[in-house]
Scaffold this active site. Structure first.
Site, mmCIF file in Angstrom:
data_model
loop_
_atom_site.group_PDB
_atom_site.id
_atom_site.type_symbol
_atom_site.label_atom_id
_atom_site.label_comp_id
_atom_site.label_asym_id
_atom_site.label_seq_id
_atom_site.Cartn_x
_atom_site.Cartn_y
_atom_site.Cartn_z
ATOM 1 N N GLN A 194 41.293 31.915 42.120
ATOM 2 C CA GLN A 194 40.838 32.692 40.978
ATOM 3 C C GLN A 194 39.677 32.063 40.217
ATOM 4 O O GLN A 194 39.581 32.199 39.005
ATOM 5 C CB GLN A 194 42.017 32.942 40.026
ATOM 6 C CG GLN A 194 43.296 33.248 40.747
ATOM 7 C CD GLN A 194 43.916 34.580 40.374
ATOM 8 O OE1 GLN A 194 43.300 35.401 39.734
ATOM 9 N NE2 GLN A 194 45.137 34.791 40.786
ATOM 10 N N GLY A 253 36.372 32.294 41.725
ATOM 11 C CA GLY A 253 35.145 32.831 42.293
ATOM 12 C C GLY A 253 34.563 32.054 43.449
ATOM 13 O O GLY A 253 33.344 32.042 43.656
ATOM 14 N N LEU A 254 35.416 31.418 44.259
ATOM 15 C CA LEU A 254 34.937 30.692 45.437
ATOM 16 C C LEU A 254 35.375 31.363 46.739
ATOM 17 O O LEU A 254 35.272 30.793 47.810
ATOM 18 C CB LEU A 254 35.430 29.238 45.403
ATOM 19 C CG LEU A 254 34.799 28.372 44.305
ATOM 20 C CD1 LEU A 254 35.499 27.011 44.219
ATOM 21 C CD2 LEU A 254 33.304 28.171 44.546
ATOM 22 N N SER A 255 35.897 32.591 46.634
ATOM 23 C CA SER A 255 36.200 33.436 47.799
ATOM 24 C C SER A 255 37.316 32.927 48.681
ATOM 25 O O SER A 255 37.190 32.854 49.906
ATOM 26 C CB SER A 255 34.931 33.666 48.636
ATOM 27 O OG SER A 255 33.999 34.409 47.906
ATOM 28 N N SER A 261 40.261 34.502 49.109
ATOM 29 C CA SER A 261 40.881 35.623 49.819
ATOM 30 C C SER A 261 40.118 35.973 51.095
ATOM 31 O O SER A 261 40.702 36.130 52.169
ATOM 32 C CB SER A 261 40.961 36.855 48.909
ATOM 33 O OG SER A 261 41.802 36.614 47.807
ATOM 34 N N SER A 262 38.798 36.095 50.976
ATOM 35 C CA SER A 262 38.019 36.466 52.159
ATOM 36 C C SER A 262 38.038 35.363 53.214
ATOM 37 O O SER A 262 37.944 35.645 54.413
ATOM 38 C CB SER A 262 36.576 36.803 51.770
ATOM 39 O OG SER A 262 35.963 35.743 51.084
ATOM 40 N N ALA A 263 38.198 34.108 52.789
ATOM 41 C CA ALA A 263 38.290 33.010 53.760
ATOM 42 C C ALA A 263 39.542 33.150 54.613
ATOM 43 O O ALA A 263 39.508 32.940 55.834
ATOM 44 C CB ALA A 263 38.280 31.666 53.044
ATOM 45 N N ASP A 292 30.019 37.447 50.352
ATOM 46 C CA ASP A 292 30.986 36.391 50.638
ATOM 47 C C ASP A 292 31.285 36.308 52.125
ATOM 48 O O ASP A 292 31.333 35.216 52.711
ATOM 49 C CB ASP A 292 32.303 36.645 49.897
ATOM 50 C CG ASP A 292 32.120 36.746 48.397
ATOM 51 O OD1 ASP A 292 30.962 36.627 47.937
ATOM 52 O OD2 ASP A 292 33.113 36.939 47.687
#
Length: 331
Positions: free
Chosen positions: A113, A115-117, A119-121, A163
């Site tokens: 949470q 902003g370093l992505s 979830s997409s990783a 991202d």
């Protein structure tokens, strides 16, 4: 057969959040943090839950703290959605998958949470593992679009392609999401940049922050979709910063790059409500002479610093506001 795959955190240098609005961005991979998928053949298809997926707690306070840290959903929904989209991709491509099952588990070191992505990783690492397990080639240029569809279509998460592009390509990438090209091809124009052109960069993030990624941009989306001229023009200006930034990098103009990064955040403030906690990150960095802008949707910043003395001063100053400073590992 045991398959391991990884995808890493990312930070936007310039242009965000215009990537979700046919804009332009420059992003870099942050290999300090990543998501890891382990997958092996088994009689049944099994997704092993991790700590944040288990609904058993010592007490009400542990439940509260878990939700503050990871939200209401762990990583299993991301893995499930990625598997579903992979299956649909294969069907559309006329690929019949062999009758093989697997067990998979995920782990992630990416701070949640901020902003370093993260979830997409997890999604990209899952898709990589599936493509290896089933021997399915996903063309690199469309891989990010497939990953985005997992969140946007399956989970209803507001996000852009940026991202996923950098997490697939890695290194440093300039991205142009020009509308006509996107509508015709389903992907943007991606240009890799030599990481050696980058100045000294730092990332700072709050170690205690409760924010659900994806919800921050919802108001801008609705205003954009309604055709609000000020929002549309501001996003276009933010996108233009990325194009200027690419030229600045190629010319070694770090002073201009510094100014562009600051302007990126300042323009963002005109169309979004920025929390005091997030403003504090930016103000702390700029007070010491560094540039500062969000890496993503908030919770962490990226900027240029000048010399080890400034870096040490940044570490000390951010520690006072419960924030950590790192130098991004790219290669």
């Amino acid at each position: 057969m045991i398959i391991e795959s990884r995808a890493y955190a990312r930070a936007a240098i310039l242009g965000n959040p215009s990537d979700g609005y046919f804009g332009k961005t420059i992003s870099l991979i942050v290999k300090n943090f990543g998501a890891h998928i382990l997958l092996y053949e088994s009689p049944e298809l099994v997704i092993e839950p991790q700590t944040q997926d288990i609904n058993q707690f010592k007490n009400i306070y542990e439940l509260h703290d878990q939700i503050v840290l990871t939200g209401y959903h762990g990583g299993v929904p991301l893995v499930k959605a990625a598997i579903k989209k992979f299956c649909e991709f294969c069907t559309k491509q006329g690929i019949t998958l062999p009758n093989r099952n697997f067990t998979t588990r995920y782990s992630a070191s990416i701070p949640r949470q901020v902003g370093l992505s993260g979830s997409s990783a997890i999604i990209i690492a899952t898709l990589k593992a599936l493509s290896e397990f089933y021997k399915v080639d996903i063309p690199k240029v469309i891989f990010p679009s497939l990953a985005l569809s997992v969140e946007a279509e399956e989970l209803g998460i507001t996000a852009g392609l940026q991202d996923r592009v950098i997490q697939v390509y890695e290194g440093v990438v300039y991205m142009d999401f020009e509308k006509e090209h996107m509508q015709q091809s389903g992907h943007g124009i991606y240009e890799e940049i030599d990481p050696a052109l980058l100045p000294n960069l730092f990332i700072a993030y709050k170690t205690e922050l409760g924010k659900v990624s994806g919800t921050v941009l919802n108001n801008v989306r609705s205003r954009y979709d309604k055709g609000e001229e000020f929002v549309i023009n501001t996003l276009a200006s933010i996108a233009d910063l990325a194009e200027q930034g690419k030229t600045a990098l190629q010319n070694g103009d770090r002073k201009l790059l510094h100014e562009l990064m600051d302007e990126n955040f300042d323009l963002r403030c005109k169309i979004m409500n920025i929390s005091d906690s997030n403003k504090e990150l930016v103000k702390t960095a700029r007070a010491l002479g560094a540039s500062a802008k969000f890496t993503g949707s908030g919770g962490s910043i990226i900027g240029i610093y000048y010399g080890n003395e400034m870096l040490n001063n940044l570490v000390t100053a951010f520690k006072k506001i419960n924030a950590r400073v790192i130098r991004p590992t790219i290669v």
